[in-house]
Motif scaffolding. Structure first.
Motif, PDB file in Angstrom:
ATOM      1  N   TRP A 105       0.810  -1.211   0.000  1.00 54.96           N
ATOM      2  CA  TRP A 105       0.000   0.000   0.000  1.00 54.96           C
ATOM      3  C   TRP A 105       0.847   1.266   0.000  1.00 54.96           C
ATOM      4  N   GLY A 106       2.063   1.187   0.518  1.00 55.92           N
ATOM      5  CA  GLY A 106       2.952   2.344   0.410  1.00 55.92           C
ATOM      6  C   GLY A 106       3.215   2.693  -1.036  1.00 55.92           C
ATOM      7  N   SER A 107       3.325   1.660  -1.877  1.00 54.30           N
ATOM      8  CA  SER A 107       3.530   1.882  -3.301  1.00 54.30           C
ATOM      9  C   SER A 107       2.244   2.333  -3.985  1.00 54.30           C
ATOM     10  N   VAL A 108       1.119   1.733  -3.620  1.00 53.99           N
ATOM     11  CA  VAL A 108      -0.169   2.136  -4.189  1.00 53.99           C
ATOM     12  C   VAL A 108      -0.369   3.637  -4.016  1.00 53.99           C
ATOM     13  N   ILE A 129       7.469  -1.783  -5.164  1.00 54.37           N
ATOM     14  CA  ILE A 129       7.542  -3.213  -4.866  1.00 54.37           C
ATOM     15  C   ILE A 129       6.165  -3.702  -4.452  1.00 54.37           C
ATOM     16  N   SER A 130       5.579  -4.590  -5.247  1.00 54.82           N
ATOM     17  CA  SER A 130       4.313  -5.245  -4.896  1.00 54.82           C
ATOM     18  C   SER A 130       3.195  -4.252  -4.583  1.00 54.82           C
ATOM     19  N   GLY A 131       3.110  -3.184  -5.355  1.00 54.39           N
ATOM     20  CA  GLY A 131       2.053  -2.216  -5.117  1.00 54.39           C
ATOM     21  C   GLY A 131       1.746  -1.416  -6.364  1.00 54.39           C
ATOM     22  N   PRO A 132       0.791  -1.846  -7.185  1.00 56.82           N
ATOM     23  CA  PRO A 132       0.478  -1.116  -8.418  1.00 56.82           C
ATOM     24  C   PRO A 132      -0.389   0.105  -8.143  1.00 56.82           C
ATOM     25  N   SER A 133      -0.358   1.048  -9.039  1.00 52.85           N
ATOM     26  CA  SER A 133      -1.316   2.150  -9.031  1.00 52.85           C
ATOM     27  C   SER A 133      -2.714   1.599  -9.233  1.00 52.85           C
ATOM     28  N   PHE A 134      -3.677   2.034  -8.411  1.00 52.52           N
ATOM     29  CA  PHE A 134      -5.051   1.585  -8.610  1.00 52.52           C
ATOM     30  C   PHE A 134      -5.582   2.042  -9.963  1.00 52.52           C
ATOM     31  N   ASP A 135      -5.219   3.256 -10.384  1.00 53.85           N
ATOM     32  CA  ASP A 135      -5.670   3.735 -11.693  1.00 53.85           C
ATOM     33  C   ASP A 135      -5.101   2.868 -12.814  1.00 53.85           C
ATOM     34  N   MET A 136      -3.797   2.595 -12.743  1.00 54.92           N
ATOM     35  CA  MET A 136      -3.157   1.790 -13.779  1.00 54.92           C
ATOM     36  C   MET A 136      -3.693   0.364 -13.754  1.00 54.92           C
ATOM     37  N   ASP A 240       4.701 -13.787  -5.335  1.00 55.97           N
ATOM     38  CA  ASP A 240       3.765 -12.884  -4.659  1.00 55.97           C
ATOM     39  C   ASP A 240       2.343 -13.394  -4.873  1.00 55.97           C
ATOM     40  N   PRO A 241       1.619 -13.764  -3.805  1.00 55.01           N
ATOM     41  CA  PRO A 241       0.264 -14.281  -3.979  1.00 55.01           C
ATOM     42  C   PRO A 241      -0.794 -13.194  -4.123  1.00 55.01           C
ATOM     43  N   HIS A 242      -0.399 -11.924  -4.006  1.00 51.72           N
ATOM     44  CA  HIS A 242      -1.365 -10.826  -4.016  1.00 51.72           C
ATOM     45  C   HIS A 242      -1.269  -9.950  -5.259  1.00 51.72           C
ATOM     46  N   VAL A 243      -0.065  -9.689  -5.731  1.00 51.06           N
ATOM     47  CA  VAL A 243       0.143  -8.861  -6.920  1.00 51.06           C
ATOM     48  C   VAL A 243       0.910  -9.701  -7.930  1.00 51.06           C
ATOM     49  N   THR A 244       0.247 -10.090  -9.008  1.00 45.66           N
ATOM     50  CA  THR A 244       0.894 -10.944  -9.986  1.00 45.66           C
ATOM     51  C   THR A 244       1.907 -10.154 -10.811  1.00 45.66           C
ATOM     52  N   ALA A 245       2.921 -10.853 -11.294  1.00 48.04           N
ATOM     53  CA  ALA A 245       3.977 -10.191 -12.060  1.00 48.04           C
ATOM     54  C   ALA A 245       3.453  -9.504 -13.325  1.00 48.04           C
ATOM     55  N   PRO A 246       2.531 -10.113 -14.089  1.00 45.41           N
ATOM     56  CA  PRO A 246       2.043  -9.405 -15.284  1.00 45.41           C
ATOM     57  C   PRO A 246       1.431  -8.048 -14.971  1.00 45.41           C
ATOM     58  N   LEU A 247       0.626  -7.976 -13.919  1.00 46.90           N
ATOM     59  CA  LEU A 247       0.051  -6.684 -13.545  1.00 46.90           C
ATOM     60  C   LEU A 247       1.144  -5.699 -13.158  1.00 46.90           C
ATOM     61  N   ALA A 248       2.047  -6.113 -12.278  1.00 49.28           N
ATOM     62  CA  ALA A 248       3.086  -5.209 -11.772  1.00 49.28           C
ATOM     63  C   ALA A 248       3.974  -4.691 -12.895  1.00 49.28           C
ATOM     64  N   LEU A 249       4.315  -5.573 -13.838  1.00 50.39           N
ATOM     65  CA  LEU A 249       5.277  -5.205 -14.880  1.00 50.39           C
ATOM     66  C   LEU A 249       4.629  -4.486 -16.061  1.00 50.39           C
TER      67      LEU A 249
END
Length: 293
Positions: A105-108, A129-136, A240-249
């Motif tokens: 969530w720090g990254s979000v 790290i393990s925190g995508p933008s909600f908009d993206m 990572d069981p919460h943020v998958t690599a395809p989404l993050a990358l």
């Protein structure tokens, strides 16, 4: 943080943030922002590695650790969290931009600042790290027809975000210790023995649920973010069981002109489980930036 100094920084709405500093203040500043359900102590294994080179700052996000908490849900909205970030930067590095490093969530929340022109002179780089933008993330899911299997896997991995919208049930799960057991199980996924044990409190876990409730609309009605104002390094743990690599990358690609994205071995809490690796990657990224930054 042994040997660190602590200060209280007031946020724009009056909530006081507990801020911790380590290392030489004359060196470039690395600012660490933790996620849910942690507080700043999740960074303890990483700080000694970074403090040899940088002025290291960490803080307890509002509602966690020694920081105050807002009076209502609106106090957890992304705009306010970005204001908190600005207040910490102004207090700890008023004359030079910071290298922002954030997890979960720090990254979000940090993505909001990274895509805000108001932060163009305040941020030298961003490591997510393990925190995508909600908009993206919302836009990536909407384009799921381009990657249907990856989208389905991410939606299934995000089930808890939707469960947190239910009234009273998430708080009950915290009081019963169920949520803590789920987090502990997630931590053990592929974790090396002898890892750092992150300290967490029931109060932090309950307060942090409001982060999801206050900002869930960003996933369903995402706005198109402005371009990132600084170079970005995205680190996607392979287990990572919460943020998958395809989404993050993939999700940041259209919005980050200067993007470095890579997978790293480890699970969602890699920042505490392999601090030497994360410190090495952050330092290497910073060293490649133009000297002007």
């Amino acid at each position: 943080m042994d040997g660190s100094t602590t200060r209280r920084v007031p946020a724009s709405d009056g909530v006081e943030l507990a801020v911790y500093e380590d290392g030489d203040r004359d060196r470039p500043t690395v600012l660490l922002v933790h996620g849910y359900p942690d507080d700043h102590t999740v960074w303890e294994p990483l700080i000694p590695h970074l403090a040899e080179r940088f002025h290291v700052v960490a803080y307890d996000v509002r509602g966690t650790g020694a920081s105050g908490e807002p009076a209502g849900r609106e106090g957890y909205r992304l705009a306010q969290l970005c204001d908190d970030l600005a207040a910490v930067i102004a207090a700890t590095s008023p004359d030079a931009p910071v290298h922002l490093v954030a997890h979960d969530w720090g990254s979000v929340q940090s993505w909001g600042a990274v895509t805000d022109r108001a932060f163009a002179t305040r941020l030298a780089s961003f490591t997510s790290i393990s925190g995508p933008s909600f908009d993206m993330a919302g836009l990536w899911v909407r384009n799921g027809f381009r990657h249907p299997v990856a989208t389905l896997r991410q939606v299934l991995a995000s089930w808890y975000i939707f469960a947190f919208q239910l009234p009273r049930l998430p708080e009950w799960l915290v009081h019963r210790g169920v949520l803590q057991a789920m987090v502990a199980r997630s931590e053990r996924t592929g974790a090396p023995p002898g890892r750092h044990r992150v300290r967490r409190s029931r109060r932090d876990a309950i307060n942090g649920i409001e982060l999801y409730r206050a900002n869930i609309h960003r996933l369903f009605a995402p706005r198109r973010p402005d371009p990132a104002v600084c170079p970005v390094l995205v680190l996607a743990p392979t287990r990572d069981p919460h943020v998958t690599a395809p989404l993050a990358l993939e999700a940041p690609v259209p919005f980050v002109p200067d993007l470095t994205a890579r997978t790293v071995p480890g699970n969602h809490w890699v920042v505490a489980q392999d601090p030497a690796l994360i410190a090495r990657l952050v330092t290497g990224f910073v060293d490649l930036l133009p000297a002007a930054r």
